[in-house]
Scaffold this motif. Structure first.
Motif, short mmCIF file in Angstrom:
data_model
loop_
_atom_site.label_atom_id
_atom_site.label_comp_id
_atom_site.label_asym_id
_atom_site.label_seq_id
_atom_site.Cartn_x
_atom_site.Cartn_y
_atom_site.Cartn_z
N GLU A 1 -4.35 64.33 65.17
CA GLU A 1 -4.14 65.63 65.46
C GLU A 1 -5.05 66.51 64.26
O GLU A 1 -5.80 67.60 64.87
CB GLU A 1 -2.60 66.19 65.28
CG GLU A 1 -2.53 67.49 65.76
CD GLU A 1 -1.18 67.92 65.59
OE1 GLU A 1 -0.71 69.11 66.00
OE2 GLU A 1 -0.33 67.34 64.84
N LEU A 2 -5.00 66.11 63.21
CA LEU A 2 -5.98 66.83 62.29
C LEU A 2 -7.51 66.69 62.50
O LEU A 2 -8.20 67.55 62.47
CB LEU A 2 -5.72 66.19 61.00
CG LEU A 2 -6.32 66.97 59.74
CD1 LEU A 2 -5.90 68.37 59.48
CD2 LEU A 2 -5.83 66.11 58.30
N ILE A 3 -7.69 65.50 62.88
CA ILE A 3 -9.20 65.35 63.39
C ILE A 3 -9.48 66.19 64.85
O ILE A 3 -10.51 66.80 64.66
CB ILE A 3 -9.54 63.58 63.54
CG1 ILE A 3 -9.37 62.83 62.37
CG2 ILE A 3 -10.81 63.62 64.16
CD1 ILE A 3 -9.42 61.48 62.78
N GLU A 4 -8.62 65.86 65.80
CA GLU A 4 -8.84 66.86 67.06
C GLU A 4 -9.00 68.20 66.60
O GLU A 4 -10.07 69.04 67.09
CB GLU A 4 -7.91 66.57 67.85
CG GLU A 4 -7.96 67.33 69.16
CD GLU A 4 -6.93 66.96 70.22
OE1 GLU A 4 -6.90 67.51 71.17
OE2 GLU A 4 -6.01 66.19 69.92
N ARG B 1 -2.92 73.62 59.60
CA ARG B 1 -2.62 75.04 60.11
C ARG B 1 -3.70 75.71 59.75
O ARG B 1 -4.02 76.71 60.65
CB ARG B 1 -1.41 75.62 59.25
CG ARG B 1 -1.11 77.03 59.25
CD ARG B 1 -0.17 77.43 60.36
NE ARG B 1 0.94 76.95 60.26
CZ ARG B 1 2.01 77.55 59.61
NH1 ARG B 1 1.67 78.75 58.94
NH2 ARG B 1 3.12 76.81 59.80
N CYS B 2 -4.33 75.67 58.74
CA CYS B 2 -5.69 76.43 58.28
C CYS B 2 -6.79 76.22 59.47
O CYS B 2 -7.54 77.09 59.88
CB CYS B 2 -5.98 76.05 56.96
SG CYS B 2 -5.12 76.72 55.70
N LEU B 3 -6.89 74.70 59.79
CA LEU B 3 -7.92 74.43 60.74
C LEU B 3 -7.63 75.19 62.27
O LEU B 3 -8.39 75.70 62.74
CB LEU B 3 -8.08 72.92 60.94
CG LEU B 3 -8.71 72.43 59.93
CD1 LEU B 3 -8.61 71.01 59.78
CD2 LEU B 3 -10.40 72.56 59.76
N ASP B 4 -6.51 75.17 62.65
CA ASP B 4 -6.21 75.70 63.82
C ASP B 4 -6.22 77.13 63.80
O ASP B 4 -7.03 77.85 64.63
CB ASP B 4 -4.35 75.49 64.24
CG ASP B 4 -4.20 76.01 65.29
OD1 ASP B 4 -4.58 75.65 66.68
OD2 ASP B 4 -3.26 77.13 65.42
N HIS B 5 -6.19 77.89 62.80
CA HIS B 5 -6.06 79.34 62.55
C HIS B 5 -7.82 79.53 62.65
O HIS B 5 -8.18 80.77 63.25
CB HIS B 5 -5.60 79.64 61.14
CG HIS B 5 -5.53 81.35 60.82
ND1 HIS B 5 -6.53 82.15 60.24
CD2 HIS B 5 -4.77 82.24 61.51
CE1 HIS B 5 -6.23 83.17 60.12
NE2 HIS B 5 -5.03 83.43 60.80
N PHE B 6 -8.49 78.86 61.95
CA PHE B 6 -10.11 78.80 61.74
C PHE B 6 -10.54 78.84 63.36
O PHE B 6 -11.46 79.70 63.53
CB PHE B 6 -10.54 78.00 60.89
CG PHE B 6 -12.04 78.05 60.67
CD1 PHE B 6 -12.73 79.05 60.30
CD2 PHE B 6 -12.60 76.73 61.00
CE1 PHE B 6 -14.34 79.23 60.41
CE2 PHE B 6 -14.18 77.07 60.82
CZ PHE B 6 -14.86 77.99 60.50
N ALA B 7 -9.98 77.79 63.99
CA ALA B 7 -10.64 77.61 65.51
C ALA B 7 -10.27 78.70 66.27
O ALA B 7 -11.16 79.06 67.10
CB ALA B 7 -9.95 76.33 65.84
N ASP C 1 0.30 65.07 49.14
CA ASP C 1 -1.08 65.13 50.02
C ASP C 1 -0.44 64.89 51.45
O ASP C 1 -1.45 65.60 52.22
CB ASP C 1 -1.46 63.42 49.85
CG ASP C 1 -2.42 63.18 48.61
OD1 ASP C 1 -2.74 64.28 48.07
OD2 ASP C 1 -2.47 62.06 47.88
N GLU C 2 0.63 64.80 51.61
CA GLU C 2 1.18 64.94 53.18
C GLU C 2 1.29 66.27 53.62
O GLU C 2 1.29 66.73 54.65
CB GLU C 2 2.58 63.81 53.28
CG GLU C 2 2.94 63.84 54.62
CD GLU C 2 4.21 62.87 54.85
OE1 GLU C 2 4.42 62.75 56.01
OE2 GLU C 2 4.71 62.56 53.69
#
Length: 224
Positions: free
Chosen positions: A127-130, A70-76, A61-62
């Motif tokens: 950080e994940l939420i942001e 990483r995926c969210l940053d790439h998507f943004a 999970d961690e």
């Protein structure tokens, strides 16, 4: 030529093992399922001892939280790079909708991980939420510009409704296309062939009027 375990292991000796583990997880996705990837299998994939993995991630999970970040940053970054900041708000909403759909085609593993994997609350960091809200911010900024252009109230409700509607359009079209529901509708003659979404021209032809429908709805509600 396939990369050997020795060469894979070398990647973190001069860098960051934590980063290499996320890299390795994403490398494995095209050939296996998320469920079947364990920390031990990941260690074997990049050529390190399992104990080295546990020094950075206590459990899967961690690890998945780090992969999702990483995926969210790439998507943004993808969305941010596909919109002209100085373009008219209508054009920005149209461009973002198309970019959302195209991301699902060009980076399917990242897209699926973002929207199919739930991270337990205890591993959700600030950080994940942001990072997860960066893509929404692009849509929100475009909606705010749209409201301001038409001299309409930029209330939390109007901004939120606009971002939610635009996101729903892009994700809804993407989901239908992934299941080929649009193909069946077009081939049966119920929907026009422009909605096949199987080439650049079709994608443009579909998203332009759909974006106009959503934009008209946002403006109509804001005027009440």
């Amino acid at each position: 030529m396939a990369e050997t375990n020795d060469r894979k292991a070398d990647r973190y000796h001069h860098g960051n093992l934590k980063t290499a583990l996320v890299d390795g997880f994403l490398e494995m996705l095209p050939s296996t399922t998320i469920e079947s990837i364990s920390l031990r299998k990941l260690a074997t994939h990049i050529g390190v001892a399992a104990t080295a993995v546990y020094n950075h991630f206590s459990n899967k999970d961690e690890l998945c939280a780090a992969v999702k970040l990483r995926c969210l940053d790439h998507f943004a970054q993808w969305l941010e790079s596909h919109v002209e900041k100085n373009a008219e708000p209508e054009e920005r909403i149209y461009a973002l909708s198309k970019a959302y759909f195209q991301y699902s085609l060009q980076h399917p593993q990242y897209f699926q991980f973002i929207f199919q994997i739930d991270i337990p609350q205890e591993y959700v960091t600030a950080e994940l939420i942001e990072t997860s809200m960066r893509a929404e911010q692009e849509l929100r900024n475009s909606v705010i510009a749209l409201l301001e252009k038409h001299q309409l109230p930029t209330t939390q409700y109007n901004e939120g409704l606009g971002a939610f509607a635009c996101w729903s359009l892009a994700h809804g079209v993407t989901t239908l296309a992934a299941k080929h529901v649009n193909h069946a509708a077009c081939l049966s003659g119920r929907w026009p062939p422009e909605f096949m979404l199987d080439n650049k021209e079709s994608i443009n032809a579909a998203f332009e009027p759909l974006s106009k429908v959503v934009i008209a709805g946002i403006l109509a509600v804001a005027k009440k």
